[in-house]
Design an enzyme around this catalytic site. Structure first.
Site, PDB file in Angstrom:
ATOM      1  N   ASP A 140       0.849  -1.190   0.000  1.00 59.68           N
ATOM      2  CA  ASP A 140       0.000   0.000   0.000  1.00 59.68           C
ATOM      3  C   ASP A 140       0.881   1.236   0.000  1.00 59.68           C
ATOM      4  O   ASP A 140       1.996   1.208   0.556  1.00 59.68           O
ATOM      5  CB  ASP A 140      -0.915   0.023   1.227  1.00 59.68           C
ATOM      6  CG  ASP A 140      -1.961  -1.086   1.194  1.00 59.68           C
ATOM      7  OD1 ASP A 140      -2.426  -1.416   0.086  1.00 59.68           O
ATOM      8  OD2 ASP A 140      -2.300  -1.616   2.261  1.00 59.68           O
ATOM      9  N   ASP A 159      -7.192  -1.422  -4.432  1.00 60.28           N
ATOM     10  CA  ASP A 159      -8.285  -1.090  -3.515  1.00 60.28           C
ATOM     11  C   ASP A 159      -9.228  -0.067  -4.141  1.00 60.28           C
ATOM     12  O   ASP A 159     -10.453  -0.170  -4.015  1.00 60.28           O
ATOM     13  CB  ASP A 159      -7.722  -0.540  -2.207  1.00 60.28           C
ATOM     14  CG  ASP A 159      -6.836  -1.537  -1.488  1.00 60.28           C
ATOM     15  OD1 ASP A 159      -7.112  -2.748  -1.586  1.00 60.28           O
ATOM     16  OD2 ASP A 159      -5.865  -1.100  -0.833  1.00 60.28           O
TER      17      ASP A 159
END
Length: 201
Positions: A140, A159
């Site tokens: 991330d 995401d």
């Protein structure tokens, strides 16, 4: 009664506005673009962000780029059960394959393509990244309104793709758009036609 036109290679089912092959092609194309964008940004983050003293700030501090590795879901939910997430992803892929059997809607193709691309992006991390196969940690790198996920979990493009695909799917459901290209509750055109047009001598 007038005879129905014979079926041909260019015809589709009643209510279908798009041939299935075209809709499925769009689904696969959107998922591929989403997957490649996610993999590319992750590789860029891994090469550019390590070793920086402070996260990269853009848009006046509205967005930060900071490298993190997440073994769970948002807010590290399920961090001790990483192996579960690949199984969930395989279920999502199977569900999308089942949905594609009746797919003749371009908006639904975009929605499912975004979900598929996002699911595959994070699945690749789970399978191939450290600490091991099927327990890998997701890369991330995007944090909003704070450098370390103070206001919202740090996320990646996979995401974002998943989120946008799900939101679009909910919108399509609420507006009655069906996967076969029809609209829920819509009356066939023949029901609104005058009686003398429905039947011919």
């Amino acid at each position: 009664m007038t005879a129905a036109p014979p079926a041909g290679p260019g015809t589709t089912e009643t209510g279908a506005g798009t041939p299935r092959r075209k809709a499925v092609g769009l689904l696969l194309g959107v998922s591929l673009v989403s997957l490649l964008a996610d993999l590319g940004t992750k590789q860029l983050a891994l090469s550019e962000l390590p070793g920086r003293e402070e996260p990269v700030s853009v848009l006046g501090g509205a967005v930060y780029f900071t490298l993190t590795r997440n073994s769970g879901a948002a807010w590290s939910i399920g961090a001790d059960h990483t192996w579960v997430f690949p199984l969930i992803t395989f279920g999502v892929i199977g569900w999308i394959a089942w949905m594609a059997l009746r797919l003749r809607s371009l908006p639904w193709a975009v929605s499912l393509g975004l979900v598929l691309g996002g699911a595959l992006g994070n699945l690749a991390d789970r399978i191939f990244r450290a600490p091991g196969h099927f327990v890998g940690h997701v890369v991330d790198m995007i944090s909003v309104f704070g450098p370390y996920g103070e206001f919202f979990p740090v996320f990646n493009l996979a995401d974002s793709s998943l989120f946008c695909g799900v939101v679009l799917a909910v919108f399509l459901e609420l507006t009655g758009r069906q996967r076969d290209g029809s609209r829920a509750g819509a009356k066939p055109a023949t029901e609104d036609a005058p009686a003398d047009q429905k039947e011919r001598a």
